[in-house]
Design a protein around this motif. Structure first.
Motif, mmCIF file in Angstrom:
data_model
loop_
_atom_site.group_PDB
_atom_site.id
_atom_site.type_symbol
_atom_site.label_atom_id
_atom_site.label_comp_id
_atom_site.label_asym_id
_atom_site.label_seq_id
_atom_site.Cartn_x
_atom_site.Cartn_y
_atom_site.Cartn_z
ATOM 1 N N THR A 42 0.829 -1.199 0.000
ATOM 2 C CA THR A 42 0.000 0.000 0.000
ATOM 3 C C THR A 42 0.868 1.255 0.000
ATOM 4 O OG1 THR A 42 -1.777 -1.180 1.120
ATOM 5 C CG2 THR A 42 -1.817 1.220 1.255
ATOM 6 N N GLN A 86 -7.309 0.296 -1.008
ATOM 7 C CA GLN A 86 -7.577 -0.914 -0.228
ATOM 8 C C GLN A 86 -8.779 -0.699 0.695
ATOM 9 O OE1 GLN A 86 -4.163 -2.233 2.036
ATOM 10 N NE2 GLN A 86 -4.873 -4.342 2.052
ATOM 11 N N ASP A 162 -5.259 -1.762 -5.311
ATOM 12 C CA ASP A 162 -4.726 -2.369 -4.090
ATOM 13 C C ASP A 162 -5.690 -3.458 -3.633
ATOM 14 O OD1 ASP A 162 -3.186 -2.890 -1.901
ATOM 15 O OD2 ASP A 162 -3.170 -0.829 -1.147
HETATM 16 MG MG LIG Z 1 -2.035 -2.768 1.969
#
Ligand SMILES: [Mg+2]
Ligand SMILES: Nc1ncnc2c1ncn2[C@@H]1O[C@H](COP(=O)(O)OP(=O)(O)OP(=O)(O)O)[C@@H](O)[C@H]1O
Lengths: 227, 314
Positions: A42, A86, A162
């Protein structure tokens, strides 16, 4: 298209989220990113999508070093990149279609065009009939697909995702991967983080694997230990 | 303009409504506090306006009497008359001879002091004079300077216009105007603060939204303008409410004045600001709302707000 050179990223605390990380991705590539939780996936995406700046080293997107562009240019750079976060990052007080419309509204697209395009993308992610829902009325997997629709709606040159299938069942995952393949076929550069071994094995594409902030492997062959 | 769609009036209005839905109490409180502040400003202006109106209406009824010296020559008198007629604020002049003065005096005083009526000494003691009527637009607070000017003319002994009354009253009005400015300025500054505070609350409530907008490529202005719009709308609404409130105050004052009724036209003298000023006032409210909020959002988005906030935690 994307280039990172000797990037370090540290947060307050002892660990470096990224350590001396170098990477080049060409225009039109489709690259997977793997690595255990906390490896820095990330973090890497945040640097590429101009969400954050590296501590040292530089990140180039297009032909521009993100640390060197002016504040006024940052929004325009971000518009060229579609990001599936994410944690989705949907606006809670706007409907699904309002959320998806956002990148088009920002570039000043006409209402009628926005409407059609939003329908089209929502159809592609299988949410045609949930346009007027609010994010909290939707399941995790549905929210994830809204996030994917928003990242695709303005046809960005680069798509960063992500774990876009993290909350989806195998069937839906496959559908989303097929969608990403189509987007790639239209010329978009893709960089996708995933834990899904099945997907990576099937596609036989370049895989970058991260471990503790460093590049562990970069290649077509896929090895079990990297996921 | 390209890239401004996000800030179309409709969009910003929607966002204002959304903000009411999630944060109604904040909005209501701000509106109430702000409209009370604006009501004070408006009521002060209305009060000053009314005091001035009374002053002006006195000015209309005011006569200036120019008493001449005893030994004055005929040519000096006609010279003086010419000079007086040249003064633009004077509508008409009337010459009062000693005899006229005596007759008038007799008329006015006969009831009170009949024994004075035939006093020939008194008759010759009354001076000749010019009586001046002023044009309607002349305000009472100009009387002092006018009378001073006339005093300096040849042949003039004394100028009288009920000095004390008018000059005291106009001093009061002047004082009122000055302190009114001061009070208005203070209230205005606190209004900026009130709006700023409300906007700051809105901002912290919309922190997430701001970051998301930033991350999908919204420019600085796209993020700021809706807040400025919100401030302007709040200011405009508050001034409209203030107008309603202070109009009620004026109506009540009229009620009271006419029930007391000791001046026959007193209640008619109490006026409210005219439409043009009211529109200006709403504009002023919106502008100060926008300003208060602008001061707040000026530094809002650095382009990296999201990363800055997440810098320490995730
Ligand atoms: Mg991550
Ligand atoms: N805002 C932050 N502040 C402090 N440390 C952070 C922050 N964001 C990430 N980190 C740290 O950086 C490291 C990498 O985090 P990152 O989120 O990039 O991992 P990841 O590979 O995406 O993991 P996952 O697969 O669980 O999503 C972790 O050790 C994490 O604790």
């Amino acid at each position: 298209m994307i280039e990172l050179s000797h990037v370090y990223k540290s947060y307050p605390g002892p660990v470096h989220a990224l350590r001396d990380f170098c990477l080049k991705i060409d225009r039109g590539e489709f690259v997977f990113l793997v690595g255990p939780s906390g490896a820095g996936k990330t973090t890497l995406f945040k640097l590429i999508s101009a969400f954050d700046k590296p501590t040292t080293g530089y990140v180039k997107v297009g032909n521009k070093r993100i640390d060197q562009i002016s504040i006024g240019e940052v929004p325009y750079l971000r518009r060229k990149i579609g990001v599936v976060f994410q944690d989705f990052k949907l606006l809670r007080d706007r409907t699904v279609s309002e959320n998806v419309a956002l990148p088009l509204q920002i570039i000043g697209e006409r209402d009628s065009i926005i409407k059609n395009r939003v329908r089209e993308v929502l159809d592609q992610v299988g949410l045609k009939y949930k346009e007027e829902y609010y994010p909290e009325q939707m399941s995790g997997g549905e929210q994830q697909r809204v996030a994917i629709a928003r990242a695709l709606v303005h046809r960005p040159g680069i798509l960063i995702a992500d774990e876009p299938t993290g909350n989806l069942d195998p069937e839906l995952s496959q559908e989303i991967m097929n969608l990403l393949e189509r987007v790639h076929a239209q010329g978009t550069t893709l960089f996708v983080a995933t834990h899904d071994k099945g997907i990576i094995e099937k596609t036989n594409r370049r895989v970058i694997s991260l471990r503790e902030g460093s590049l562990e492997r970069d290649g077509i062959e896929f090895s079990e230990t990297n996921v | 303009m390209k890239g401004m769609e996000l800030n179309s009036l409709k969009q910003m209005f929607n966002s204002y409504i959304r903000s009411w839905k999630t944060n109604g109490i904040n909005h209501v409180t701000t509106l109430i506090v702000l409209s009370f502040a604006f009501t004070i400003i408006l009521s002060l202006s209305t009060l000053t306006l009314n005091l001035e109106r009374i002053l002006t209406s006195w000015g209309k009824n005011t006569e200036i009497t120019v008493y001449l010296s005893d030994s004055v020559e005929k040519s000096t008198i006609s010279n003086l008359e010419m000079q007086l007629n040249k003064i633009s604020q004077i509508e008409s002049t009337k010459f009062i001879t000693k005899k006229d003065a005596h007759l008038e005096f007799k008329e006015q005083m006969s009831q009170y002091a009949p024994e004075l009526m035939d006093d020939e000494d008194l008759a010759s003691a009354l001076p000749q004079s010019f009586r001046l009527n002023l044009k309607p637009h002349v305000e009472s607070n100009h009387l002092a300077s006018l009378s001073e000017k006339i005093s300096s003319f040849a042949g003039v002994d004394e100028v009288s216009y009920g000095q004390q009354w008018v000059s005291q009253y106009s001093a009061i009005v002047e004082g009122f105007k000055k302190s009114g400015w001061f009070i208005n300025l203070t209230i205005l500054l606190s209004s900026l603060f009130i709006v700023g505070n409300a906007i700051r609350m809105s901002i912290s409530q919309k922190r997430e939204e701001i970051e998301i907008l930033e991350l999908v490529g919204a420019t600085n202005n796209m993020i700021r303008v809706p807040f400025v719009f919100e401030g302007a709308l709040t200011g405009g609404l508050a001034s409209a409410m203030a107008i309603t409130l202070s109009y009620l105050v004026v109506v009540a004052e009229r009620e009271i004045a006419s029930s007391i009724g000791f001046f026959w036209n007193f209640s008619q003298q109490i006026a409210f600001l005219d439409a043009y000023k009211l529109v200006l006032f709403i504009l002023f409210g919106s502008l100060s709302g926008a300003l208060g909020s602008y001061l707040c959002v000026r530094k809002l988005n650095s382009g990296w707000a999201a990363s800055r906030r997440l810098g320490g935690s995730h």
